[in-house]
Motif scaffolding. Structure first.
Motif, PDB file in Angstrom:
ATOM      1  N   GLY A 259      50.764  83.022  -6.294  1.00  0.00           N
ATOM      2  CA  GLY A 259      51.092  83.741  -7.534  1.00  0.00           C
ATOM      3  C   GLY A 259      52.269  84.690  -7.417  1.00  0.00           C
ATOM      4  N   TYR A 260      52.934  84.747  -6.238  1.00  0.00           N
ATOM      5  CA  TYR A 260      54.115  85.602  -6.131  1.00  0.00           C
ATOM      6  C   TYR A 260      55.276  84.943  -6.867  1.00  0.00           C
ATOM      7  CZ  TYR A 260      51.790  88.308  -2.525  1.00  0.00           C
ATOM      8  OH  TYR A 260      50.911  89.102  -1.856  1.00  0.00           O
ATOM      9  N   SER A 261      56.085  85.772  -7.554  1.00  0.00           N
ATOM     10  CA  SER A 261      57.240  85.203  -8.261  1.00  0.00           C
ATOM     11  C   SER A 261      58.451  85.243  -7.338  1.00  0.00           C
ATOM     12  CB  SER A 261      57.537  86.007  -9.519  1.00  0.00           C
ATOM     13  OG  SER A 261      56.457  85.945 -10.372  1.00  0.00           O
ATOM     14  N   ILE A 262      58.720  84.128  -6.724  1.00  0.00           N
ATOM     15  CA  ILE A 262      59.879  84.053  -5.821  1.00  0.00           C
ATOM     16  C   ILE A 262      60.805  82.974  -6.352  1.00  0.00           C
ATOM     17  CG2 ILE A 262      60.657  83.571  -3.449  1.00  0.00           C
ATOM     18  CD1 ILE A 262      57.784  84.423  -2.569  1.00  0.00           C
ATOM     19  N   GLU A 263      62.046  83.362  -6.591  1.00  0.00           N
ATOM     20  CA  GLU A 263      63.010  82.395  -7.118  1.00  0.00           C
ATOM     21  C   GLU A 263      63.656  81.673  -5.942  1.00  0.00           C
ATOM     22  OE1 GLU A 263      66.951  82.459  -9.886  1.00  0.00           O
ATOM     23  OE2 GLU A 263      65.560  84.116 -10.012  1.00  0.00           O
ATOM     24  N   VAL A 264      63.726  80.361  -6.047  1.00  0.00           N
ATOM     25  CA  VAL A 264      64.301  79.559  -4.959  1.00  0.00           C
ATOM     26  C   VAL A 264      65.603  78.956  -5.467  1.00  0.00           C
ATOM     27  CG1 VAL A 264      63.869  77.651  -3.359  1.00  0.00           C
ATOM     28  CG2 VAL A 264      61.945  78.978  -4.232  1.00  0.00           C
ATOM     29  N   SER A 265      66.701  79.218  -4.745  1.00  0.00           N
ATOM     30  CA  SER A 265      67.966  78.609  -5.167  1.00  0.00           C
ATOM     31  C   SER A 265      68.686  78.100  -3.924  1.00  0.00           C
ATOM     32  CB  SER A 265      68.836  79.642  -5.875  1.00  0.00           C
ATOM     33  OG  SER A 265      69.305  80.576  -4.921  1.00  0.00           O
ATOM     34  N   LYS A 266      69.890  77.527  -4.124  1.00  0.00           N
ATOM     35  CA  LYS A 266      70.639  77.018  -2.965  1.00  0.00           C
ATOM     36  C   LYS A 266      70.986  78.164  -2.028  1.00  0.00           C
ATOM     37  CE  LYS A 266      72.676  72.828  -4.780  1.00  0.00           C
ATOM     38  NZ  LYS A 266      72.831  72.954  -6.231  1.00  0.00           N
ATOM     39  N   LYS A 267      71.184  79.374  -2.607  1.00  0.00           N
ATOM     40  CA  LYS A 267      71.594  80.522  -1.785  1.00  0.00           C
ATOM     41  C   LYS A 267      70.425  81.096  -0.982  1.00  0.00           C
ATOM     42  CE  LYS A 267      74.273  82.305  -5.233  1.00  0.00           C
ATOM     43  NZ  LYS A 267      74.477  83.499  -5.977  1.00  0.00           N
ATOM     44  N   GLY A 268      69.233  80.898  -1.441  1.00  0.00           N
ATOM     45  CA  GLY A 268      68.096  81.434  -0.704  1.00  0.00           C
ATOM     46  C   GLY A 268      66.934  81.816  -1.593  1.00  0.00           C
ATOM     47  N   TYR A 269      66.276  82.890  -1.212  1.00  0.00           N
ATOM     48  CA  TYR A 269      65.059  83.308  -1.911  1.00  0.00           C
ATOM     49  C   TYR A 269      65.197  84.727  -2.432  1.00  0.00           C
ATOM     50  CZ  TYR A 269      63.488  79.563   1.148  1.00  0.00           C
ATOM     51  OH  TYR A 269      63.371  78.374   1.806  1.00  0.00           O
ATOM     52  N   LYS A 270      64.609  84.970  -3.610  1.00  0.00           N
ATOM     53  CA  LYS A 270      64.536  86.372  -4.037  1.00  0.00           C
ATOM     54  C   LYS A 270      63.293  86.603  -4.898  1.00  0.00           C
ATOM     55  CE  LYS A 270      67.429  86.547  -8.158  1.00  0.00           C
ATOM     56  NZ  LYS A 270      68.745  86.618  -8.660  1.00  0.00           N
ATOM     57  N   PHE A 271      62.787  87.799  -4.756  1.00  0.00           N
ATOM     58  CA  PHE A 271      61.659  88.204  -5.583  1.00  0.00           C
ATOM     59  C   PHE A 271      62.153  88.393  -6.997  1.00  0.00           C
ATOM     60  CE2 PHE A 271      57.529  88.664  -4.460  1.00  0.00           C
ATOM     61  CZ  PHE A 271      57.318  89.260  -3.230  1.00  0.00           C
ATOM     62  N   VAL A 272      61.434  87.891  -7.955  1.00  0.00           N
ATOM     63  CA  VAL A 272      61.867  88.135  -9.329  1.00  0.00           C
ATOM     64  C   VAL A 272      61.031  89.271  -9.904  1.00  0.00           C
ATOM     65  CG1 VAL A 272      62.946  85.989  -9.971  1.00  0.00           C
ATOM     66  CG2 VAL A 272      60.478  86.145 -10.025  1.00  0.00           C
ATOM     67  N   GLU A 273      61.609  89.895 -10.910  1.00  0.00           N
ATOM     68  CA  GLU A 273      60.941  91.047 -11.515  1.00  0.00           C
ATOM     69  C   GLU A 273      59.540  90.677 -11.982  1.00  0.00           C
ATOM     70  OE1 GLU A 273      62.965  88.639 -14.470  1.00  0.00           O
ATOM     71  OE2 GLU A 273      63.397  89.287 -12.458  1.00  0.00           O
ATOM     72  N   LYS A 274      58.717  91.654 -12.084  1.00  0.00           N
ATOM     73  CA  LYS A 274      57.330  91.409 -12.477  1.00  0.00           C
ATOM     74  C   LYS A 274      57.268  90.945 -13.925  1.00  0.00           C
ATOM     75  CE  LYS A 274      53.504  92.477 -10.379  1.00  0.00           C
ATOM     76  NZ  LYS A 274      53.629  91.220  -9.836  1.00  0.00           N
ATOM     77  N   VAL A 275      56.346  90.056 -14.194  1.00  0.00           N
ATOM     78  CA  VAL A 275      56.172  89.564 -15.562  1.00  0.00           C
ATOM     79  C   VAL A 275      55.508  90.654 -16.408  1.00  0.00           C
ATOM     80  CG1 VAL A 275      54.877  87.869 -16.920  1.00  0.00           C
ATOM     81  CG2 VAL A 275      55.906  87.208 -14.747  1.00  0.00           C
ATOM     82  N   ILE A 276      56.060  90.878 -17.597  1.00  0.00           N
ATOM     83  CA  ILE A 276      55.398  91.843 -18.490  1.00  0.00           C
ATOM     84  C   ILE A 276      54.253  91.100 -19.156  1.00  0.00           C
ATOM     85  CG2 ILE A 276      55.672  93.348 -20.513  1.00  0.00           C
ATOM     86  CD1 ILE A 276      58.747  93.319 -19.714  1.00  0.00           C
ATOM     87  N   PRO A 277      53.020  91.536 -18.927  1.00  0.00           N
ATOM     88  CA  PRO A 277      51.892  90.744 -19.441  1.00  0.00           C
ATOM     89  C   PRO A 277      51.799  90.745 -20.960  1.00  0.00           C
ATOM     90  CG  PRO A 277      51.120  92.682 -18.229  1.00  0.00           C
ATOM     91  CD  PRO A 277      52.599  92.728 -18.205  1.00  0.00           C
ATOM     92  N   LEU A 278      51.303  89.641 -21.485  1.00  0.00           N
ATOM     93  CA  LEU A 278      51.052  89.562 -22.929  1.00  0.00           C
ATOM     94  C   LEU A 278      49.839  90.435 -23.225  1.00  0.00           C
ATOM     95  CD1 LEU A 278      51.391  85.703 -23.143  1.00  0.00           C
ATOM     96  CD2 LEU A 278      52.898  87.312 -24.314  1.00  0.00           C
ATOM     97  N   SER A 279      49.838  91.053 -24.403  1.00  0.00           N
ATOM     98  CA  SER A 279      48.676  91.890 -24.704  1.00  0.00           C
ATOM     99  C   SER A 279      48.089  91.521 -26.062  1.00  0.00           C
ATOM    100  CB  SER A 279      49.057  93.364 -24.676  1.00  0.00           C
ATOM    101  OG  SER A 279      49.825  93.656 -25.817  1.00  0.00           O
ATOM    102  N   GLU A 280      46.807  91.813 -26.209  1.00  0.00           N
ATOM    103  CA  GLU A 280      46.088  91.416 -27.433  1.00  0.00           C
ATOM    104  C   GLU A 280      46.690  92.045 -28.679  1.00  0.00           C
ATOM    105  OE1 GLU A 280      42.080  92.281 -26.130  1.00  0.00           O
ATOM    106  OE2 GLU A 280      42.252  90.673 -24.648  1.00  0.00           O
ATOM    107  N   GLU A 281      47.188  93.287 -28.551  1.00  0.00           N
ATOM    108  CA  GLU A 281      47.765  94.007 -29.719  1.00  0.00           C
ATOM    109  C   GLU A 281      48.951  93.243 -30.305  1.00  0.00           C
ATOM    110  OE1 GLU A 281      47.642  96.050 -26.567  1.00  0.00           O
ATOM    111  OE2 GLU A 281      45.571  95.824 -27.214  1.00  0.00           O
ATOM    112  N   GLU A 282      49.703  92.566 -29.433  1.00  0.00           N
ATOM    113  CA  GLU A 282      50.889  91.841 -29.912  1.00  0.00           C
ATOM    114  C   GLU A 282      50.530  90.732 -30.901  1.00  0.00           C
ATOM    115  OE1 GLU A 282      54.242  91.225 -26.808  1.00  0.00           O
ATOM    116  OE2 GLU A 282      52.333  91.055 -25.743  1.00  0.00           O
TER     117      GLU A 282
END
Ligand code: BTN
Length: 311
Positions: A48-71
């Motif tokens: 479940g970690y958000s790691i972006e994989v590209s030709k250049k390598g790996y990077k952590f991507v920003e945290k997902v803003i969770p969907l909320s019931e109020e929306e």
């Protein structure tokens, strides 16, 4: 050379500290091979970690803003948002049994499931949802729901992203022959009437998938930017509502307009058999009409492979 034991915490620490880090650099820092680095990265992504994989390598991507019931408070039924659950399908079934019509969303599913008992990988960033519907349909017409669900998914994606998608029989949403979204339909019937239907919809939205599954892609990977999940979900629900009010012929004809299966040579795996032929049409009862070497066959369910695109 002193052999070091691999430490996953160390890998996470480096990923957190660096903006982007190459496989080579990680291999050196951790004292393991690049193949081993890739193996551990895949495990982290599966966890479940958000790691972006590209030709250049790996990077952590920003945290997902969770969907909320109020929306989703504007909707006329309850929306349940979970951070992490087994499968939205199970929660949906419990609510349906209580007579509730609802939408269930999860940021992460730990036991997401697909058609034909497959596992559905559901990391953060995707749209993983189940809708409990109580349509007034008889059981033999309930096949229309999978056409409606895949069509509504395609329409909402197109509306919100301007990309063109196609539909693969029975209900996959494809972008350039790669799977963008899938539908799982579960029906409970009483006598000949549908008591409730649960539409499970999985859209690879802001998650990364193409490096893990060759035949899949996400909206983020196509567009190189994040999409607004809330808008996609709202327009999907709106399209579902409109399509449920159309007659079946109209739904099938709209589905056929977006189909990438028709007029193709396909192989359908159904009930333990493989049938190869040309996909001619979708019948008014929802069956795929196939011209095989010897005859015309009608197929009601199965896994369809477009033969032209096999590499
Ligand atoms: C397919 O095999 O193409 C269907 C995939 C359906 C996945 C969705 S994600 C939300 C819902 N919960 C699940 O466990 N599965 C469906």
């Amino acid at each position: 050379m002193v052999k070091r034991t691999f430490n996953r915490v160390e890998l996470l620490k480096i990923l957190r500290e660096e903006k982007e880090v190459s496989g080579e650099e990680l291999a050196q820092k951790l004292g393991i091979s690049r193949t081993a680095v890739w193996k551990h990265i895949k495990t982290l992504i599966k966890k479940g970690y958000s790691i972006e994989v590209s030709k250049k390598g790996y990077k952590f991507v920003e945290k997902v803003i969770p969907l909320s019931e109020e929306e989703f408070s504007e909707l006329p039924f309850k929306v349940y948002c979970f951070k992490k659950i087994g499968s939205t399908m199970d929660v949906a079934r419990k609510l349906a049994e209580k007579g509730e019509e609802a939408v269930i969303l999860a940021e992460v599913q730990t036991s997401g499931r697909g058609r034909l008992n497959r596992t559905w990988f559901s990391p953060p960033g995707g749209i993983w949802m189940s809708l409990v519907l109580k349509p007034s349909l008889d059981l033999k017409s309930s096949y229309i729901l999978t056409y409606i669900a895949s069509l509504a998914t395609a329409l909402s994606i197109e509306e919100n992203t301007k990309i063109k998608v196609k539909l693969k029989w029975p209900n996959d949403v494809l972008y350039e022959e790669k799977k963008l979204a899938g539908i799982l339909l579960e029906i409970q019937a009483e006598l000949d009437k549908v008591k409730y239907a649960i539409l499970g919809i999985g859209i690879n939205a802001n998650n990364f998938i193409s490096s893990l599954e060759k035949g899949a892609i996400s909206l983020r990977e196509i567009l190189n930017k994040e999409v607004n999940r809330k808008e996609i979900i709202l327009s999907l629900i709106q399209h579902l509502k409109s399509l449920l009010n159309l007659n079946r012929e109209k739904v099938i004809s709209m589905w056929k307009e977006r189909s990438s299966t028709l007029n193709q040579e396909v192989k359908v795996i159904t009930l333990g058999r493989e049938i190869t032929g040309k996909a001619l049409d979708i019948d008014e009862d929802g069956a795929l009409i196939l011209q095989t070497k010897d005859e015309i066959q009608k197929i009601y369910s199965g896994d369809c492979i477009h033969l032209r695109f096999i590499s």
